[in-house]
Design a protein around this motif. Structure first.
Motif, PDB file in Angstrom:
ATOM      1  N   ARG A 122      -3.672   3.926   6.131  1.00  0.00           N
ATOM      2  CA  ARG A 122      -2.495   3.111   6.479  1.00  0.00           C
ATOM      3  C   ARG A 122      -2.560   1.731   5.837  1.00  0.00           C
ATOM      4  O   ARG A 122      -1.539   1.190   5.413  1.00  0.00           O
ATOM      5  N   GLN A 125      -2.211   2.295   1.684  1.00  0.00           N
ATOM      6  CA  GLN A 125      -0.992   2.909   1.150  1.00  0.00           C
ATOM      7  C   GLN A 125       0.302   2.240   1.644  1.00  0.00           C
ATOM      8  O   GLN A 125       1.399   2.673   1.303  1.00  0.00           O
ATOM      9  N   ALA A 126       0.154   1.158   2.425  1.00  0.00           N
ATOM     10  CA  ALA A 126       1.328   0.351   2.782  1.00  0.00           C
ATOM     11  C   ALA A 126       1.537  -0.650   1.650  1.00  0.00           C
ATOM     12  O   ALA A 126       1.083  -1.782   1.710  1.00  0.00           O
ATOM     13  N   THR A 127       2.202  -0.220   0.593  1.00  0.00           N
ATOM     14  CA  THR A 127       2.364  -1.080  -0.589  1.00  0.00           C
ATOM     15  C   THR A 127       3.615  -1.952  -0.420  1.00  0.00           C
ATOM     16  O   THR A 127       4.551  -1.569   0.288  1.00  0.00           O
ATOM     17  N   ILE A 135       4.138   4.523   4.569  1.00  0.00           N
ATOM     18  CA  ILE A 135       3.067   4.390   3.579  1.00  0.00           C
ATOM     19  C   ILE A 135       3.378   5.293   2.395  1.00  0.00           C
ATOM     20  O   ILE A 135       4.114   6.270   2.527  1.00  0.00           O
TER      21      ILE A 135
END
Ligand SMILES: Nc1ncnc2c1ncn2[C@@H]1O[C@H](COP(=O)(O)OP(=O)(O)O)[C@@H](O)[C@H]1O
Ligand SMILES: Cc1cn([C@H]2C[C@H](O)[C@@H](COP(=O)(O)OP(=O)(O)O)O2)c(=O)[nH]c1=O
Length: 227
Positions: A122, A125-127, A135
Motif C-alpha cells: 500500500r 504502490q500509492a503513486t 494503489i
C-alpha cells in the motif's frame, strides 16, 4: 485500462522455469504490430538503481525482511521513473514480475508475514499519479502455472541457478501456493495459463486471453504460432 491513462499495465508471473521469457517478447511484437508503444521491463529491476538492488537480492544472503524491503525499494523507483511515465504516455507496459512475486517468494517461499507485505504494497504502490485513489496494480497478471517438479526439470540444464533458482522443489511448491492465494483473492486481475504444455499451446492460451479482453486480435492473427 489503467486508472488515469490510456496505458495498459500487464505483469507476468510464475515460478522460475515456468517459461515466461519468450512469450513476453512475442506479446511485445504483437502489440507493436497493432501500432502500440511497448515498454518492456522487469522486476526486481527496470531502472539503474533497481538493477543494483536486483543484483543484491539475487546474489547476497539476507533475512526475509531485508529481502522484502529491497524488492519494494526497487519497485518504488521502477514505478516512479519508468512505469508511471509509460502509462501516462499511453504505452503498453509488459513487466516480467511485480508484487505478486513478492507475496509468492517472500511470503509463500520464505514464509514472511503477509500483513507486513500488504502494508509495504500500500505504501509503495500509492503513486502520486493515482491522486489518493487506490494503489497501482496491473490491469492483467498473466500467471504461468505448472508443477514445481516440471519447472525444476526445465531449469536443470538451462542456466546457472541464482539464489532463488538454487532452492529445492519444496520452496517452489510454497511459492506456487503463494501465487494461487493471490489469484484467488483477486481473480478479476489474473489470467491463469496452463504452462505445462508445449510452447505453441501456451502461446495460444495467452493470445486468447488478450483477444478476450479486446486488446489483441484473435490468436491466429496476433502472433507466432510457435517460437
Ligand atoms: N512450454 C515449454 N515446454 C518445455 N520447455 C519450455 C517451455 N517453455 C520454456 N521452456 C524452457 O524452459 C526453460 C525456462 O524457460 P524461461 O522462459 O527462461 O522461464 P522463466 O523466464 O519463466 O524462468 C528454458 O530452457 C526454456 O527453453
Ligand atoms: C519481483 C520479485 C522477484 N523475486 C525473485 C523471483 C526470481 O527467482 C528472481 C528473478 O526473477 P526473474 O527475472 O524471473 O529471473 P530470471 O531472469 O532468472 O528468469 O527474483 C522475488 O523473490 N521477489 C520479488 O518481488
Amino acid at each position: 485500462m489503467t486508472v488515469g491513462s490510456t496505458g495498459l499495465f500487464i505483469s507476468f508471473e510464475g515460478i522460475d522455469g515456468a517459461g515466461k521469457s519468450t512469450h513476453i517478447a512475442n506479446l511485445a511484437d504483437a502489440f507493436r504490430g497493432q501500432g502500440r508503444n511497448v515498454t518492456l521491463t522487469r522486476e526486481p529491476g527496470g531502472t539503474p538503481l533497481a538493477e543494483k538492488l536486483r543484483a543484491m537480492v539475487l546474489g547476497d544472503a539476507m533475512d526475509p525482511l531485508t529481502e522484502s524491503l529491497l524488492v519494494f525499494a526497487a519497485r518504488r523507483d521502477h514505478l516512479m521513473t519508468v512505469i508511471e511515465p509509460a502509462l501516462a504516455r499511453g504505452d503498453v507496459v509488459l513487466c516480467d514480475r511485480f508484487t505478486d512475486a513478492t507475496f509468492a517468494y517472500q511470503g509463500g517461499g520464505r514464509g514472511f508475514d503477509l500483513q507486513t507485505l500488504g502494508t509495504l504494497e500500500r505504501w509503495v504502490q500509492a503513486t502520486p499519479a493515482l491522486q489518493g485513489k487506490g494503489i497501482r496494480q496491473p490491469d492483467l497478471t498473466v500467471w504461468f502455472d505448472l508443477p514445481a517438479e516440471t519447472a525444476a526439470a526445465r531449469l536443470a540444464d538451462a542456466r546457472a541457478p541464482d539464489r532463488f533458482e538454487a532452492q529445492p522443489v519444496a520452496f517452489f511448491q510454497a511459492v506456487a501456493a503463494g501465487y494461487a492465494a493471490r489469484a484467488e483473492a483477486e481473480p478479476w486481475r489474473f489470467a491463469r495459463i496452463n504452462a505445462d504444455q508445449p510452447r505453441e499451446r501456451v502461446w495460444a492460451a495467452i493470445a486468447g486471453a488478450f483477444a478476450q479482453r479486446g486488446w489483441l486480435p484473435a490468436p491466429a492473427e496476433s502472433g507466432p504460432s510457435s517460437s
